[in-house]
Structures are given as C-alpha cells and as structure tokens.
Design a protein around this motif. Structure first.
Motif, PDB file in Angstrom:
ATOM      1  N   PRO A 283     -63.278 102.461 107.895  1.00 29.39           N
ATOM      2  CA  PRO A 283     -64.600 102.047 107.401  1.00 29.39           C
ATOM      3  C   PRO A 283     -64.495 101.567 105.960  1.00 29.39           C
ATOM      4  N   ASN A 284     -65.280 100.540 105.625  1.00 34.48           N
ATOM      5  CA  ASN A 284     -65.210  99.980 104.276  1.00 34.48           C
ATOM      6  C   ASN A 284     -66.529 100.070 103.522  1.00 34.48           C
ATOM      7  N   ASP A 285     -67.517 100.793 104.075  1.00 34.15           N
ATOM      8  CA  ASP A 285     -68.773 100.958 103.354  1.00 34.15           C
ATOM      9  C   ASP A 285     -68.694 102.189 102.461  1.00 34.15           C
ATOM     10  N   ASP A 286     -69.609 102.287 101.507  1.00 36.61           N
ATOM     11  CA  ASP A 286     -69.585 103.400 100.555  1.00 36.61           C
ATOM     12  C   ASP A 286     -69.714 104.743 101.251  1.00 36.61           C
ATOM     13  N   GLU A 287     -70.589 104.797 102.273  1.00 37.85           N
ATOM     14  CA  GLU A 287     -70.786 106.060 102.970  1.00 37.85           C
ATOM     15  C   GLU A 287     -69.516 106.486 103.688  1.00 37.85           C
ATOM     16  N   GLY A 288     -68.679 105.473 104.047  1.00 43.28           N
ATOM     17  CA  GLY A 288     -67.443 105.775 104.744  1.00 43.28           C
ATOM     18  C   GLY A 288     -66.453 106.558 103.905  1.00 43.28           C
ATOM     19  N   ARG A 289     -66.694 106.635 102.585  1.00 43.49           N
ATOM     20  CA  ARG A 289     -65.815 107.431 101.728  1.00 43.49           C
ATOM     21  C   ARG A 289     -66.052 108.919 101.937  1.00 43.49           C
ATOM     22  N   PHE A 290     -67.141 109.266 102.598  1.00 44.80           N
ATOM     23  CA  PHE A 290     -67.474 110.663 102.868  1.00 44.80           C
ATOM     24  C   PHE A 290     -67.840 110.773 104.349  1.00 44.80           C
ATOM     25  N   ALA A 291     -66.868 110.569 105.202  1.00 42.40           N
ATOM     26  CA  ALA A 291     -67.141 110.504 106.637  1.00 42.40           C
ATOM     27  C   ALA A 291     -66.133 111.341 107.416  1.00 42.40           C
ATOM     28  N   MET A 292     -66.626 111.997 108.468  1.00 46.62           N
ATOM     29  CA  MET A 292     -65.782 112.745 109.395  1.00 46.62           C
ATOM     30  C   MET A 292     -66.067 112.231 110.797  1.00 46.62           C
ATOM     31  N   ALA A 293     -65.023 111.867 111.535  1.00 50.57           N
ATOM     32  CA  ALA A 293     -65.196 111.251 112.849  1.00 50.57           C
ATOM     33  C   ALA A 293     -64.638 112.140 113.949  1.00 50.57           C
ATOM     34  N   GLU A 294     -65.330 112.138 115.090  1.00 46.03           N
ATOM     35  CA  GLU A 294     -64.867 112.844 116.286  1.00 46.03           C
ATOM     36  C   GLU A 294     -64.940 111.896 117.471  1.00 46.03           C
ATOM     37  N   TYR A 295     -63.857 111.807 118.233  1.00 49.41           N
ATOM     38  CA  TYR A 295     -63.818 110.968 119.430  1.00 49.41           C
ATOM     39  C   TYR A 295     -64.706 111.575 120.509  1.00 49.41           C
ATOM     40  N   LEU A 296     -65.606 110.756 121.081  1.00 50.23           N
ATOM     41  CA  LEU A 296     -66.481 111.219 122.155  1.00 50.23           C
ATOM     42  C   LEU A 296     -66.057 110.694 123.516  1.00 50.23           C
ATOM     43  N   GLY A 297     -65.594 109.443 123.564  1.00 50.85           N
ATOM     44  CA  GLY A 297     -65.222 108.846 124.839  1.00 50.85           C
ATOM     45  C   GLY A 297     -64.987 107.362 124.678  1.00 50.85           C
ATOM     46  N   ASN A 298     -64.863 106.675 125.810  1.00 49.23           N
ATOM     47  CA  ASN A 298     -64.613 105.238 125.754  1.00 49.23           C
ATOM     48  C   ASN A 298     -65.154 104.562 127.004  1.00 49.23           C
ATOM     49  N   THR A 299     -65.372 103.256 126.893  1.00 45.25           N
ATOM     50  CA  THR A 299     -65.647 102.405 128.046  1.00 45.25           C
ATOM     51  C   THR A 299     -64.417 101.531 128.246  1.00 45.25           C
ATOM     52  N   ASP A 300     -64.549 100.448 129.022  1.00 42.59           N
ATOM     53  CA  ASP A 300     -63.392  99.580 129.221  1.00 42.59           C
ATOM     54  C   ASP A 300     -63.090  98.723 128.004  1.00 42.59           C
ATOM     55  N   SER A 301     -63.951  98.773 126.971  1.00 43.49           N
ATOM     56  CA  SER A 301     -63.693  97.976 125.770  1.00 43.49           C
ATOM     57  C   SER A 301     -64.055  98.692 124.474  1.00 43.49           C
ATOM     58  N   LEU A 302     -64.754  99.829 124.558  1.00 46.50           N
ATOM     59  CA  LEU A 302     -65.250 100.498 123.355  1.00 46.50           C
ATOM     60  C   LEU A 302     -64.630 101.873 123.166  1.00 46.50           C
ATOM     61  N   VAL A 303     -64.344 102.205 121.917  1.00 48.41           N
ATOM     62  CA  VAL A 303     -64.089 103.578 121.502  1.00 48.41           C
ATOM     63  C   VAL A 303     -65.380 104.078 120.869  1.00 48.41           C
ATOM     64  N   ILE A 304     -65.887 105.219 121.332  1.00 53.62           N
ATOM     65  CA  ILE A 304     -67.173 105.727 120.864  1.00 53.62           C
ATOM     66  C   ILE A 304     -66.935 106.998 120.063  1.00 53.62           C
ATOM     67  N   LEU A 305     -67.440 107.007 118.830  1.00 46.96           N
ATOM     68  CA  LEU A 305     -67.214 108.104 117.902  1.00 46.96           C
ATOM     69  C   LEU A 305     -68.532 108.706 117.446  1.00 46.96           C
ATOM     70  N   GLN A 306     -68.519 110.004 117.196  1.00 47.44           N
ATOM     71  CA  GLN A 306     -69.578 110.632 116.423  1.00 47.44           C
ATOM     72  C   GLN A 306     -69.069 110.744 114.993  1.00 47.44           C
ATOM     73  N   VAL A 307     -69.837 110.226 114.043  1.00 46.18           N
ATOM     74  CA  VAL A 307     -69.412 110.221 112.647  1.00 46.18           C
ATOM     75  C   VAL A 307     -70.494 110.873 111.795  1.00 46.18           C
ATOM     76  N   PHE A 308     -70.103 111.867 111.026  1.00 42.32           N
ATOM     77  CA  PHE A 308     -71.003 112.464 110.045  1.00 42.32           C
ATOM     78  C   PHE A 308     -70.704 111.842 108.692  1.00 42.32           C
ATOM     79  N   LYS A 309     -71.755 111.281 108.067  1.00 38.82           N
ATOM     80  CA  LYS A 309     -71.593 110.615 106.780  1.00 38.82           C
ATOM     81  C   LYS A 309     -72.504 111.249 105.739  1.00 38.82           C
ATOM     82  N   ARG A 310     -72.035 111.251 104.521  1.00 40.81           N
ATOM     83  CA  ARG A 310     -72.894 111.640 103.415  1.00 40.81           C
ATOM     84  C   ARG A 310     -73.670 110.410 102.991  1.00 40.81           C
ATOM     85  N   LYS A 311     -74.985 110.537 102.923  1.00 41.17           N
ATOM     86  CA  LYS A 311     -75.821 109.368 102.670  1.00 41.17           C
ATOM     87  C   LYS A 311     -75.656 108.814 101.269  1.00 41.17           C
TER      88      LYS A 311
END
Length: 521
Positions: free
Chosen positions: A195-223
C-alpha cells in the motif's frame, strides 16, 4: 542444524514400509516430527491424496537431503521427490493449488526467502528468490512465536491453478504495513503489492479468501498519523491485472462492518462475506458488535445485497445472547466455515472464545503489589468455548442456531490478554491452531457434510481426546465421536475420502509414525 520449531514434517532418516495395500502406512526411523509441513491434495473439494515433506539424509556437514512424499487417498505411496539444500534452510510453509505444490523456505545464513513450485510429477517448475530485510524481520519473529504443529498457514495461500500468494507483515521503526506477493505456477511470474497511502503506514492485513482473480484481505488501518482510531477495511487485489480493485471502509453504509470469512457464491462470479457489524461511530477494535452481517459482492467491489442479523432480536430466538456482542456462556464468535447448500441455504460454523479471570495471575499480581513491585502475570486468560452451527435462508437471514457444548480450553494466559482486542485475539488463536474446529468434509454437489472438531472429555468410562463430527444428511444433524486414546507422543487428524478421516500418530520413543484411515458417520 535446522531448528526444531522449523523442522519439516518428518525430520528423520527413514525407510518407508507399507503394511497393507490400502488404508494403512507405517514410517520407521522418525527422529522428530513437524506436522505443519503436510497437507491434503484435493480436486473439486474431494480428497485425492496427501503430501509430506521431511529431511531424509545428511549429505555433508553443510547439506541435507529432503524428500517430498506424495500418497494417494488410500495412503498408497505415489511419488518420492528428492532435493538437496543447505542445512541452514528452514521450511516455513507449504501449500497445494490443484496442479502444483509450493514450499516457502527461509535461509538463515544467506538471509533469503525462497518459494519453490513443484509439479505433481516431481519436477521443479519455478524458483522465486527474495532477500529479507529489517522490514521482514517482523515476519521471522512471527514465525518463531506462532509457528506450531497445530497452526494453519499464516502467510502462504493458494489462489487456484494460477499460483500462490503470500501476505506478510512489514515493520520499519514505528510504521507497520503489509506486502502481498504473487508467485505463478501455470507460468513463471512474480509481482509485489504494497500500500502507498498514508494510512497504509499503519496497517495490519489478514487473508480472508480468494476468487478466480481476487485476493481478499481484511485490513485494519489507523485513520490518522496521530491517534488510536482504527478502521476496518475490505481490500480486493486482482492478481491477474496486478492492481488494487477496491478498498471499502463501509462509512457510507448503515453500519460499520468487520469482515471475517469469504466464500465464492455458487453458480455466479460473486462472493459472500460474513462478519460482525457495528453502530456508526463505534470502534470495531474495542466495542461490542450488534450481530452478524452478510454482504454479496461482485469482483469489482460493488455491494449487491446486505443482510443483518442482530444478537438481541434475531439470534436470541434460538440461543441466549448478551447485550455486549456475545453469546451467553460462549463469548465472542469466530467464523470458521460457510457451507452453501444446493437449495440456496447457508450453514455457518463458528466457535466461541472469551476472556476469563485468571486466578493464578490475580494472585501473583496481588502478591507483587504487596511487595511493592509490578507483577508480569495477566489477570485474565483466553478460553476456547463451544461450537455454534447456524442456518440461514437464501437471503441470509438466520433460521436456526444451535450450540454444541465441549470442554473449555485455555489457549493463552499472559498480560497481552488483558489489553488486546477481540480481533487480534482471534487472529492469534487462528494462527496458533488453538481453536478446536478441525475441518468440514462433504461430497461434491451434495447437501451431505460433516463438521469435525476435537475435544477433551472427562467421563466415567473415558478420559482423554476425542474427535467429533456433526453430520448433516440434507434434512437433520446428528453427532458422533471417536475416542483418540493413544500412546503416541503426538496425534493429528486429517480430512479423507467421504466417510473417513486420516489419523497420524507419532511415537517418539519408537521413532515411528503410523497413518491410517478410520470410518466416521
């Protein structure tokens, strides 16, 4: 020497001796085991075999020989794949995607992370090399603290025949973020997303699943760069186009949403997301949830439908709930599995976890305070509770819920429990394999399935581990269990062909592993 915590599944000098033509296998001269570096081979959701990775010889003082052993669904030996590598190499994780097996290695001496992809005929297809820096030291610490026999894959996941992805935490000073790496298996290809946004400097990601083209993540960000206000996001990254497709914070919805599980919707290109929902303005990290919500979304991140099921009005018709986002005597609910039936109904498997007073920790803290010092023991402990199976109609409104009681299991007892949020605690429990839920098996395109979990019972005629099934035959649920009384040092149950499970027992003193198939209802 390879550290014990990273030792491969069967770290040994061994010879294989097949005891029967089918259904049993014995492995002799096993000096140590590490059960994580094993897995099932599946096709269209059905078990077709197993793979195990182990050290099979010592070539010289710098080099070891390793073997990848592939078995069929009846435990017949299919293939041995031999390779040589430095003894400073640790196997961190393994994954299977339908046509390839990947192995994620760490070389402590060379400070490299290597992904090797093998075809099912034993040929090395591709090798991907990455150096790890001070940013990825966080990942190495995580493996040391969370890597257990029972834990699930924490960072490497299959995304279908196209390849594999890893989701890794990064840390640079006070900044925390994440990185997604894609490794091709159909053809050689590698790319990295950060991630290249400012909030991405304070982010934690967890893999949830995928489709045939997507990786889907839950991400907690500091606003904000300053402050502790954390928001939950659903992030979709297209591993074909190499772009982030959506980043949803649900601020424009009626409620805040914290996704927990993803499944592809049958017969469509859409996917279903389940999770807890909260009042606007609430903290998803700290505050109590209002209930469970389901979102149906397409591959562009557009929300097609929503349904909300509250604890106090909807679930309370079937089970006792509290006003604090919990089920009475069960606690918070972690969603393990969503099962879609042929008639459009949805079954959801959850497991409870909660904080309880830690009598020993309270006593130690009180004693330390009386002595004029600060105690390091936590005053609460983290406990795994009961299994909950819920039924929903085609619009994802709850129609039934039942609690399946089991023995409470203390998973964690230290000061972190006193302060960590419910989401961080759930991630810890999942990563270390502390939950009792094991897996769900079923026949392809059938409404017959079995939910499997472990338990420890203290009954008049038996005290010890049990393996339990909740079987659904298309119209009703029934229960069954197998006593796992064994002299083995370690025991693990794997899914198997319909109507069976595979049991692996490791006998440390005899240096032997036994594998067998056993019938379940």
């Amino acid at each position: 020497m390879i550290k014990k915590i990273f030792a491969p599944l069967l770290c040994c000098c061994l010879c294989l001796q097949q005891l029967y033509a089918q259904n049993k296998l014995s492995v002799d001269n096993v000096y140590s085991t590490y059960l994580r570096n094993s897995g099932t081979i599946t096709e269209n959701g059905q078990i077709k075999g197993y793979f195990f990775f182990y050290q099979s010889d010592k070539i010289d003082r710098r080099t070891n020989e390793y073997t990848l052993q592939i078995l069929d669904e009846n435990l017949n030996k299919v293939k041995d794949i031999k390779l040589q590598d430095s003894k400073s190499v640790n196997l961190l994780e393994a994954a299977y995607n339908g046509n390839s097996i990947s192995f994620f290695f760490q070389d402590e001496k060379e400070r490299k992370l290597t992904m090797k992809v093998y075809s099912m005929d034993g040929k090395l297809k591709y090798t991907y090399l990455n150096e790890y820096t001070r940013q990825t030291e966080e990942l190495m610490k995580q493996y040391v603290s969370l890597h257990t026999d029972d834990g699930t894959n924490q960072n490497v996941f299959d995304v279908g025949h196209k390849g594999f992805v890893s989701v890794m935490p990064l840390r640079d000073g006070k900044d925390r973020t994440y990185e997604v790496d894609f490794y091709g298996s159909e053809k050689k290809g590698y790319w990295k997303y950060t991630p290249n946004d400012d909030e991405g400097r304070f982010a934690m990601a967890e893999y949830l699943g995928n489709t045939d083209s997507l990786v889907i993540l839950q991400v907690f960000k500091r606003k904000h760069l300053i402050g502790n206000n954390v928001s939950g996001h659903l992030v979709g990254i297209n591993f074909v186009t190499k772009r982030k497709v959506f980043d949803l914070d649900y601020e424009d919805q009626d409620f805040l949403f914290s996704p927990a599980s993803v499944v592809r919707q049958k017969n469509t290109g859409n996917f279903i997301i389940a999770g807890t929902y909260y009042d606007k303005g609430a903290s998803v990290m700290k505050d109590a949830s209002k209930g469970l919500a389901f979102y149906t979304m397409n591959s562009k991140g557009k929300i097609l439908s929503q349904s909300y099921n509250s604890w106090d009005k909807d679930f309370s018709k079937y089970i006792k709930t509290t006003g604090k986002g919990k089920i009475e005597d069960v606690g918070y609910l972690y969603i393990h599995k969503m099962i879609q039936s042929t008639n459009g109904q949805l079954y959801v498997v959850g497991e409870g976890y909660k904080k309880k007073a830690n009598a020993a920790g309270i006593a130690l803290t009180a004693a330390a305070a009386a002595a004029g010092s600060f105690g390091s023991a936590g005053v609460t402990k983290l406990v795994i509770t009961d299994l909950v199976v819920m039924s929903f109609d085609g619009d994802y409104h709850v129609t039934d819920a039942k609690i399946y009681e089991k023995t409470d299991n203390t998973a964690m007892s230290n000061p972190l429990v006193d302060f960590a949020s419910q989401h961080l605690l759930a991630a810890f429990l999942k990563g270390t394999g502390a939950f009792d839920y094991e897996f769900t098996t079923g026949e392809e395109d059938s409404d017959n399935f079995s939910i499997c979990y472990s338990d420890y019972v203290r009954e008049e005629d038996y005290k010890g581990q049990t393996f339990n099934t909740i079987h659904f035959n298309g119209s009703k649920f029934t229960q069954d269990k197998i006593q796992l009384k064994s002299k083995a040092s370690k025991l693990k149950v794997f899914p198997a062909k319909p109507g069976s499970v595979m049991i692996l027992e490791y006998f440390k003193k005899e240096k032997r592993i036994d594998l067998r198939l056993e019938k379940i209802s």
